[in-house]
Design a protein around this motif. Structure first.
Motif, PDB file in Angstrom:
ATOM      1  N   LEU A 100       0.790  -1.190  -0.021  1.00  0.00           N
ATOM      2  CA  LEU A 100      -0.016  -0.032  -0.027  1.00  0.00           C
ATOM      3  C   LEU A 100       0.745   1.111  -0.035  1.00  0.00           C
ATOM      4  O   LEU A 100       1.866   1.312   0.895  1.00  0.00           O
ATOM      5  N   ASN A 101       0.312   2.295  -0.783  1.00  0.00           N
ATOM      6  CA  ASN A 101       1.221   3.496  -0.752  1.00  0.00           C
ATOM      7  C   ASN A 101       0.562   4.679   0.258  1.00  0.00           C
ATOM      8  O   ASN A 101       1.366   5.525   0.491  1.00  0.00           O
ATOM      9  N   LYS A 102      -0.619   4.486   0.369  1.00  0.00           N
ATOM     10  CA  LYS A 102      -1.189   5.659   1.194  1.00  0.00           C
ATOM     11  C   LYS A 102      -1.520   5.315   2.685  1.00  0.00           C
ATOM     12  O   LYS A 102      -1.888   4.060   3.154  1.00  0.00           O
ATOM     13  N   GLU A 103      -1.103   6.332   3.588  1.00  0.00           N
ATOM     14  CA  GLU A 103      -0.930   5.961   4.994  1.00  0.00           C
ATOM     15  C   GLU A 103      -2.271   5.577   5.637  1.00  0.00           C
ATOM     16  O   GLU A 103      -2.398   4.977   6.358  1.00  0.00           O
ATOM     17  N   LYS A 104      -3.481   6.424   4.777  1.00  0.00           N
ATOM     18  CA  LYS A 104      -4.626   6.323   5.413  1.00  0.00           C
ATOM     19  C   LYS A 104      -5.225   4.873   5.247  1.00  0.00           C
ATOM     20  O   LYS A 104      -6.071   4.052   5.879  1.00  0.00           O
ATOM     21  N   GLN A 105      -4.972   4.280   3.741  1.00  0.00           N
ATOM     22  CA  GLN A 105      -5.129   2.803   3.470  1.00  0.00           C
ATOM     23  C   GLN A 105      -4.521   1.764   4.593  1.00  0.00           C
ATOM     24  O   GLN A 105      -5.060   0.733   5.006  1.00  0.00           O
ATOM     25  N   ILE A 106      -3.168   2.090   4.822  1.00  0.00           N
ATOM     26  CA  ILE A 106      -2.613   1.309   5.986  1.00  0.00           C
ATOM     27  C   ILE A 106      -2.937   1.592   7.295  1.00  0.00           C
ATOM     28  O   ILE A 106      -3.215   0.314   7.983  1.00  0.00           O
ATOM     29  N   LYS A 107      -3.667   2.625   7.834  1.00  0.00           N
ATOM     30  CA  LYS A 107      -4.142   2.613   8.924  1.00  0.00           C
ATOM     31  C   LYS A 107      -5.501   1.896   9.141  1.00  0.00           C
ATOM     32  O   LYS A 107      -5.780   1.126   9.962  1.00  0.00           O
ATOM     33  N   ILE A 108      -6.405   1.762   8.037  1.00  0.00           N
ATOM     34  CA  ILE A 108      -7.437   1.145   8.030  1.00  0.00           C
ATOM     35  C   ILE A 108      -7.175  -0.131   8.248  1.00  0.00           C
ATOM     36  O   ILE A 108      -7.837  -0.882   8.824  1.00  0.00           O
ATOM     37  N   ILE A 109      -6.416  -0.832   7.292  1.00  0.00           N
ATOM     38  CA  ILE A 109      -5.938  -2.322   7.196  1.00  0.00           C
ATOM     39  C   ILE A 109      -5.660  -2.872   8.870  1.00  0.00           C
ATOM     40  O   ILE A 109      -5.973  -3.752   9.239  1.00  0.00           O
ATOM     41  N   VAL A 110      -4.379  -1.841   9.230  1.00  0.00           N
ATOM     42  CA  VAL A 110      -3.889  -2.445  10.579  1.00  0.00           C
ATOM     43  C   VAL A 110      -4.969  -2.359  11.613  1.00  0.00           C
ATOM     44  O   VAL A 110      -5.068  -3.186  12.373  1.00  0.00           O
ATOM     45  N   GLY A 111      -5.890  -1.334  11.477  1.00  0.00           N
ATOM     46  CA  GLY A 111      -6.896  -0.935  12.529  1.00  0.00           C
ATOM     47  C   GLY A 111      -7.797  -2.160  12.499  1.00  0.00           C
ATOM     48  O   GLY A 111      -8.284  -2.525  13.589  1.00  0.00           O
ATOM     49  N   ASN A 112      -8.449  -2.569  11.278  1.00  0.00           N
ATOM     50  CA  ASN A 112      -9.344  -3.592  11.095  1.00  0.00           C
ATOM     51  C   ASN A 112      -8.642  -4.914  11.595  1.00  0.00           C
ATOM     52  O   ASN A 112      -9.608  -5.709  12.396  1.00  0.00           O
ATOM     53  N   TYR A 113      -7.510  -5.490  11.437  1.00  0.00           N
ATOM     54  CA  TYR A 113      -7.013  -6.627  11.671  1.00  0.00           C
ATOM     55  C   TYR A 113      -6.827  -6.463  13.132  1.00  0.00           C
ATOM     56  O   TYR A 113      -7.240  -7.595  13.733  1.00  0.00           O
ATOM     57  N   HIS A 114      -6.208  -5.569  13.798  1.00  0.00           N
ATOM     58  CA  HIS A 114      -5.984  -5.424  15.158  1.00  0.00           C
ATOM     59  C   HIS A 114      -7.616  -5.559  16.025  1.00  0.00           C
ATOM     60  O   HIS A 114      -7.410  -6.480  16.725  1.00  0.00           O
ATOM     61  N   SER A 115      -8.378  -4.877  15.450  1.00  0.00           N
ATOM     62  CA  SER A 115      -9.743  -4.875  16.276  1.00  0.00           C
ATOM     63  C   SER A 115     -10.511  -6.374  16.200  1.00  0.00           C
ATOM     64  O   SER A 115     -10.838  -6.935  16.881  1.00  0.00           O
ATOM     65  N   SER A 116     -10.214  -7.205  14.862  1.00  0.00           N
ATOM     66  CA  SER A 116     -10.755  -8.360  14.721  1.00  0.00           C
ATOM     67  C   SER A 116      -9.836  -9.432  15.604  1.00  0.00           C
ATOM     68  O   SER A 116     -10.747 -10.259  16.182  1.00  0.00           O
ATOM     69  N   LEU A 117      -8.754  -9.229  15.498  1.00  0.00           N
ATOM     70  CA  LEU A 117      -8.023 -10.324  16.525  1.00  0.00           C
ATOM     71  C   LEU A 117      -8.445 -10.100  18.064  1.00  0.00           C
ATOM     72  O   LEU A 117      -8.538 -11.092  18.665  1.00  0.00           O
ATOM     73  N   ILE A 118      -8.708  -8.951  18.412  1.00  0.00           N
ATOM     74  CA  ILE A 118      -9.299  -8.747  19.649  1.00  0.00           C
ATOM     75  C   ILE A 118     -10.607  -9.145  19.908  1.00  0.00           C
ATOM     76  O   ILE A 118     -10.772  -9.879  20.963  1.00  0.00           O
ATOM     77  N   ILE A 119     -11.366  -9.169  18.798  1.00  0.00           N
ATOM     78  CA  ILE A 119     -12.893  -9.819  18.921  1.00  0.00           C
ATOM     79  C   ILE A 119     -12.666 -11.280  19.378  1.00  0.00           C
ATOM     80  O   ILE A 119     -13.356 -11.949  19.930  1.00  0.00           O
ATOM     81  N   PHE A 120     -11.857 -11.836  18.272  1.00  0.00           N
ATOM     82  CA  PHE A 120     -11.680 -13.370  18.338  1.00  0.00           C
ATOM     83  C   PHE A 120     -11.032 -13.898  19.552  1.00  0.00           C
ATOM     84  O   PHE A 120     -11.334 -14.780  20.312  1.00  0.00           O
TER      85      PHE A 120
END
Length: 401
Positions: free
Chosen positions: A58-78
């Protein structure tokens, strides 16, 4: 952008396969449990590898923040779901309990991986979910216990280790229902990791210095530690009787302190000032105090007129050479001349003591040689620039001879 969902297998496992409300978990055989454990370990390594590729594509910081945040949140829920399931009677069976423990370990490892590698893209000031906080504190406590029994706690200066471990244990043992952020949890994880890497040197002073370097690097801005550090420096400085000796020692310790790097974006107490800022201000105030003490200790040269039995001040300014540079700028030239052996004397102190009494500056008729020498160690950028420009003008002048 690659849309592959890396958690798909783990998601299905937690949501359906190991969900008693949707599957008859008791029908899972021992062989299947073993296969699930092996696959979970395999997936943990696979996800880490693929996640790095996904993020770096990924080239855009906003995209990286979204994907990192989504995976982090999902792992916490699991992780929350798995811990909740572990209390179900069906998971008391030995092989299924091993499956649950493996999954908890897996999610914890993946969360640590994201928090360590991609912390800049996480919303660290969000509140940590209760279950995740419980697991994090439990794991941190195990590491702190291990550290306390290791070489870190055998450092001779017990005061600093007591301050350090009191702070760490206070966090993991706290039962108060207060907001704990990801930033606070991540800070303790990073600090413990640095302490685990600490190799105690044989020399006692080196061991204490290594621990101080870690705490300064990690912005350990505990008030108790600040008081401890300043008292240690003050005790070392006060070993000298003269104000000049104290200033020399203070400048030495300030130089050592400034050479210690601090890690960006980390802090023990976010609501307090950075450790480096507080300690730098303390050093500067101590130097100002000693400079004033040195200034007031300079006594004018007096002589006694025996005939009139009166005290008169000898005029020693008439034979002085006026240097148009300031005291600080003149100090830089003398220090450089000594260190490059352009002026050769038994010590730098002797250079200043011999030359300065014959100089005056536009602002000081009788500059103190001790004060001038001290100032040569704390050069300001503006003074350095003026000295360099002056020397360049001299070079140009010499070339014209």
């Amino acid at each position: 952008m690659n849309q592959t969902y890396l958690l798909e297998w783990l998601d299905l496992l937690v949501t359906f396969t190991l969900n008693p409300s949707k599957t008859d978990v008791s029908e899972i055989t021992t062989v299947q449990s073993k296969a699930i454990i092996e696959k979970t370990i395999e997936q943990t390594l696979f996800i880490q590898s693929e996640f790095k590729i996904k993020v770096f594509s990924l080239n855009k910081e906003k995209q990286i923040k979204i994907i990192v945040g989504n995976y982090h949140s999902s792992l916490i829920i699991f992780l929350d779901n798995v811990i909740e399931r572990s209390h179900n009677v069906v998971f008391e069976r030995f092989d299924l309990k091993q499956v649950i423990n493996t999954l908890i370990s897996c999610f914890d490892e993946l969360l640590s991986f994201i928090e360590t590698r991609f912390s800049d893209y996480l919303s660290l000031d969000l509140r940590v979910p209760a279950t995740y906080l419980l697991i994090s504190k439990k794991k941190l406590k195990q590491k702190i216990d291990k550290l306390k029994n290791s070489s870190t706690s055998t450092i001779n200066n017990q005061k600093v280790t007591v301050i350090l471990f009191d702070s760490l244990y206070s966090f993991v043992n706290s039962k108060r229902n207060e907001k704990v952020t990801f930033r606070q949890v991540l800070y303790r994880k990073q600090l413990i990791k640095e302490l685990e890497l600490l190799k105690v040197k044989q020399n006692e002073d080196q061991a204490n210095a290594a621990l101080d370097e870690i705490l300064i690097y990690m912005n350990f801005n505990s008030r108790k530690y600040i008081n401890y550090f300043t008292k240690c420096v003050a005790d070392k400085i006060n070993c000298c009787e003269s104000a000049a000796g104290k200033m020399e020692n203070l400048l030495f310790y300030f130089k050592e302190f400034n050479q210690i790097h601090s890690k960006d974006g980390v802090i023990l107490n976010p609501h307090h000032q950075d450790l480096k800022t507080v300690l730098s201000d303390w050093f500067k105030h101590e130097m100002m105090y000693l400079e004033k003490k040195l200034h007031f200790s300079v006594v004018p040269l007096l002589t006694i007129d025996k005939k009139q039995n009166q005290t008169a001040v000898i005029d020693i300014t008439k034979d002085k050479v006026l240097c148009k540079l300031s005291t600080d700028q003149t100090a830089l030239i003398l220090r450089a001349s000594d260190e490059l052996k352009i002026l050769i004397a038994k010590s730098m102190n002797h250079v200043f003591k011999t030359i300065v009494p014959f100089l005056s500056t536009p602002h000081k008729v009788d500059p103190s040689y001790d004060s001038m020498r001290s100032k040569s160690y704390v050069a300001e950028e503006r003074d350095k620039k003026i000295v360099i420009e002056t020397l360049e003008r001299m070079i140009k002048q010499i070339k014209e001879y």
